[in-house]
Design a protein around this motif. Structure first.
Motif, PDB file in Angstrom:
ATOM      1  N   TYR A  89     -68.546 -11.540  83.163  1.00 10.58           N
ATOM      2  CA  TYR A  89     -68.811 -10.764  81.946  1.00 10.58           C
ATOM      3  C   TYR A  89     -69.300 -11.690  80.840  1.00 10.58           C
ATOM      4  O   TYR A  89     -68.700 -12.731  80.571  1.00 10.58           O
ATOM      5  CB  TYR A  89     -67.535 -10.041  81.503  1.00 10.58           C
ATOM      6  N   PHE A  90     -70.395 -11.288  80.231  1.00  6.57           N
ATOM      7  CA  PHE A  90     -70.964 -12.047  79.121  1.00  6.57           C
ATOM      8  C   PHE A  90     -70.951 -11.204  77.855  1.00  6.57           C
ATOM      9  O   PHE A  90     -71.358 -10.045  77.865  1.00  6.57           O
ATOM     10  CB  PHE A  90     -72.410 -12.444  79.408  1.00  6.57           C
ATOM     11  N   CYS A  91     -70.521 -11.837  76.787  1.00  6.69           N
ATOM     12  CA  CYS A  91     -70.661 -11.265  75.454  1.00  6.69           C
ATOM     13  C   CYS A  91     -71.839 -11.966  74.781  1.00  6.69           C
ATOM     14  O   CYS A  91     -72.060 -13.168  74.999  1.00  6.69           O
ATOM     15  CB  CYS A  91     -69.379 -11.477  74.666  1.00  6.69           C
ATOM     16  N   ALA A  92     -72.575 -11.229  73.978  1.00  4.92           N
ATOM     17  CA  ALA A  92     -73.712 -11.818  73.280  1.00  4.92           C
ATOM     18  C   ALA A  92     -73.839 -11.181  71.899  1.00  4.92           C
ATOM     19  O   ALA A  92     -73.316 -10.091  71.654  1.00  4.92           O
ATOM     20  CB  ALA A  92     -75.006 -11.614  74.070  1.00  4.92           C
ATOM     21  N   SER A  93     -74.549 -11.874  71.030  1.00  4.03           N
ATOM     22  CA  SER A  93     -74.804 -11.325  69.697  1.00  4.03           C
ATOM     23  C   SER A  93     -76.221 -11.686  69.275  1.00  4.03           C
ATOM     24  O   SER A  93     -76.812 -12.645  69.785  1.00  4.03           O
ATOM     25  CB  SER A  93     -73.791 -11.850  68.679  1.00  4.03           C
ATOM     26  N   SER A  94     -76.757 -10.897  68.357  1.00  2.00           N
ATOM     27  CA  SER A  94     -78.107 -11.181  67.862  1.00  2.00           C
ATOM     28  C   SER A  94     -78.286 -10.554  66.495  1.00  2.00           C
ATOM     29  O   SER A  94     -77.482  -9.721  66.064  1.00  2.00           O
ATOM     30  CB  SER A  94     -79.170 -10.643  68.829  1.00  2.00           C
ATOM     31  N   TYR A  95     -79.357 -10.975  65.828  1.00  4.96           N
ATOM     32  CA  TYR A  95     -79.763 -10.349  64.573  1.00  4.96           C
ATOM     33  C   TYR A  95     -81.196  -9.913  64.768  1.00  4.96           C
ATOM     34  O   TYR A  95     -82.133 -10.650  64.473  1.00  4.96           O
ATOM     35  CB  TYR A  95     -79.628 -11.309  63.397  1.00  4.96           C
ATOM     36  N   ILE A  96     -81.379  -8.739  65.323  1.00  5.26           N
ATOM     37  CA  ILE A  96     -82.720  -8.245  65.629  1.00  5.26           C
ATOM     38  C   ILE A  96     -83.473  -7.967  64.339  1.00  5.26           C
ATOM     39  O   ILE A  96     -82.941  -7.406  63.386  1.00  5.26           O
ATOM     40  CB  ILE A  96     -82.635  -6.981  66.507  1.00  5.26           C
ATOM     41  N   GLY A  97     -84.734  -8.395  64.337  1.00  2.00           N
ATOM     42  CA  GLY A  97     -85.579  -8.068  63.202  1.00  2.00           C
ATOM     43  C   GLY A  97     -86.100  -9.280  62.470  1.00  2.00           C
ATOM     44  O   GLY A  97     -86.829  -9.147  61.498  1.00  2.00           O
ATOM     45  N   THR A  98     -85.760 -10.482  62.915  1.00  4.81           N
ATOM     46  CA  THR A  98     -86.298 -11.692  62.288  1.00  4.81           C
ATOM     47  C   THR A  98     -87.191 -12.397  63.295  1.00  4.81           C
ATOM     48  O   THR A  98     -87.089 -12.165  64.501  1.00  4.81           O
ATOM     49  CB  THR A  98     -85.185 -12.658  61.869  1.00  4.81           C
ATOM     50  N   PRO A  99     -88.046 -13.301  62.827  1.00  9.06           N
ATOM     51  CA  PRO A  99     -88.875 -14.054  63.778  1.00  9.06           C
ATOM     52  C   PRO A  99     -88.061 -14.873  64.764  1.00  9.06           C
ATOM     53  O   PRO A  99     -88.562 -15.256  65.814  1.00  9.06           O
ATOM     54  CB  PRO A  99     -89.699 -14.969  62.861  1.00  9.06           C
ATOM     55  N   ASN A 100     -86.820 -15.173  64.414  1.00 10.11           N
ATOM     56  CA  ASN A 100     -86.004 -15.998  65.306  1.00 10.11           C
ATOM     57  C   ASN A 100     -85.041 -15.157  66.130  1.00 10.11           C
ATOM     58  O   ASN A 100     -84.052 -15.654  66.622  1.00 10.11           O
ATOM     59  CB  ASN A 100     -85.215 -17.027  64.489  1.00 10.11           C
ATOM     60  N   GLY A 106     -71.970 -16.028  74.970  1.00  7.39           N
ATOM     61  CA  GLY A 106     -70.754 -16.766  75.248  1.00  7.39           C
ATOM     62  C   GLY A 106     -70.854 -17.420  76.617  1.00  7.39           C
ATOM     63  O   GLY A 106     -71.848 -17.264  77.335  1.00  7.39           O
ATOM     64  N   GLN A 107     -69.799 -18.145  76.996  1.00  2.63           N
ATOM     65  CA  GLN A 107     -69.809 -18.899  78.248  1.00  2.63           C
ATOM     66  C   GLN A 107     -69.496 -18.029  79.463  1.00  2.63           C
ATOM     67  O   GLN A 107     -69.621 -18.487  80.594  1.00  2.63           O
ATOM     68  CB  GLN A 107     -68.800 -20.045  78.180  1.00  2.63           C
ATOM     69  N   GLY A 108     -69.092 -16.799  79.223  1.00  2.00           N
ATOM     70  CA  GLY A 108     -68.815 -15.895  80.345  1.00  2.00           C
ATOM     71  C   GLY A 108     -67.351 -15.904  80.748  1.00  2.00           C
ATOM     72  O   GLY A 108     -66.632 -16.889  80.563  1.00  2.00           O
TER      73      GLY A 108
END
Lengths: 114, 112
Positions: A89-100, A106-108
């Motif tokens: 299981y992987f958790c992830a996060s993002s800030y959609i909407g920027t050039p980056n 996470g490490q799983g």
């Protein structure tokens, strides 16, 4: 700079037991995700959240629950564990909407249900 | 619903050769991002390259470049001068308004 932190890294559960996989991020990202990866396969989206108090189902939500009471935390709850939930299981996060824009992972957590 | 398709489950190339990994996607959104992630045996997910859909110019990062064909909904990854350390699973991913979804991956072997 911790990024996305998942706990635990490994866990063995007996059929029918319950557990919560913890995920926290310190990047002030609005989007958070839970994926599962079965052996040799891709990542399947379980649940995601676009902000505190908002969650939605992904491709494979059955048998799981989530909550997002704060921007930082996005725990995944397994009720009545089944062998089919054996996975990484992987958790992830993002800030959609920027050039980056990108998903930070996470490490799983390697979960085995026996 | 958006989908991501990687049609090559596994590929092998000799070290120093060039290899291209294919990816197609489907969406009705106009603004989105596309990504290639690398997953070595350590299981860590590493961003290789990203492309914004509204940019016509193909993204490049050192030996990695993409061929982004928006009308065809195609997003291939080219690895030039391949190295042994490039051996890994590679995932194509789509980032839309609310989520990021992944293809099933291509397992790439770089042979000495």
């Amino acid at each position: 700079n911790a990024g996305v932190t998942q706990t635990p890294k490994f866990r063995i559960l007996k059929i029918g037991q319950s557990m919560t996989l913890q995920c926290t991020q310190d990047m002030n990202h609005n989007y958070m995700y839970w994926y599962r990866q079965d052996p040799g396969m891709g990542l399947k989206l379980i649940y995601y959240s676009v902000g505190a108090g908002i969650t939605d189902k992904g491709e494979v939500p059955n048998g799981y629950n989530v909550s997002r009471s704060t921007t930082e935390d996005f725990p995944l709850r397994l009720e009545l564990a089944a062998p089919s939930q054996t996975s990484v299981y992987f958790c992830a996060s993002s800030y959609i909407g920027t050039p980056n824009t990108e998903a930070f992972f996470g490490q799983g957590t390697r979960l085995t249900v026996v | 619903a958006q989908t991501v398709t990687q049609s090559q489950p596994e590929m092998s190339v000799q070290e120093a050769e060039t290899v291209t990994l294919s990816c197609t996607y489907d969406t009705s959104e106009n603004n989105y991002y596309l990504f290639w992630y690398k997953q070595p045996p350590s299981r860590q997910m590493i961003l290789v390259i990203r492309q914004e859909a509204y940019k016509q110019q193909n993204a490049t990062e050192n030996r990695f470049s993409v061929n982004f064909q928006k009308a065809a909904k195609s997003f291939s990854l080219k690895i030039s001068d391949s190295q042994l350390g490039d051996t890994a699973m590679y995932f194509c991913a789509y980032g839309g308004d609310d989520k990021i979804i992944f293809g099933k991956g291509t397992r790439l072997h770089i042979l000495p």
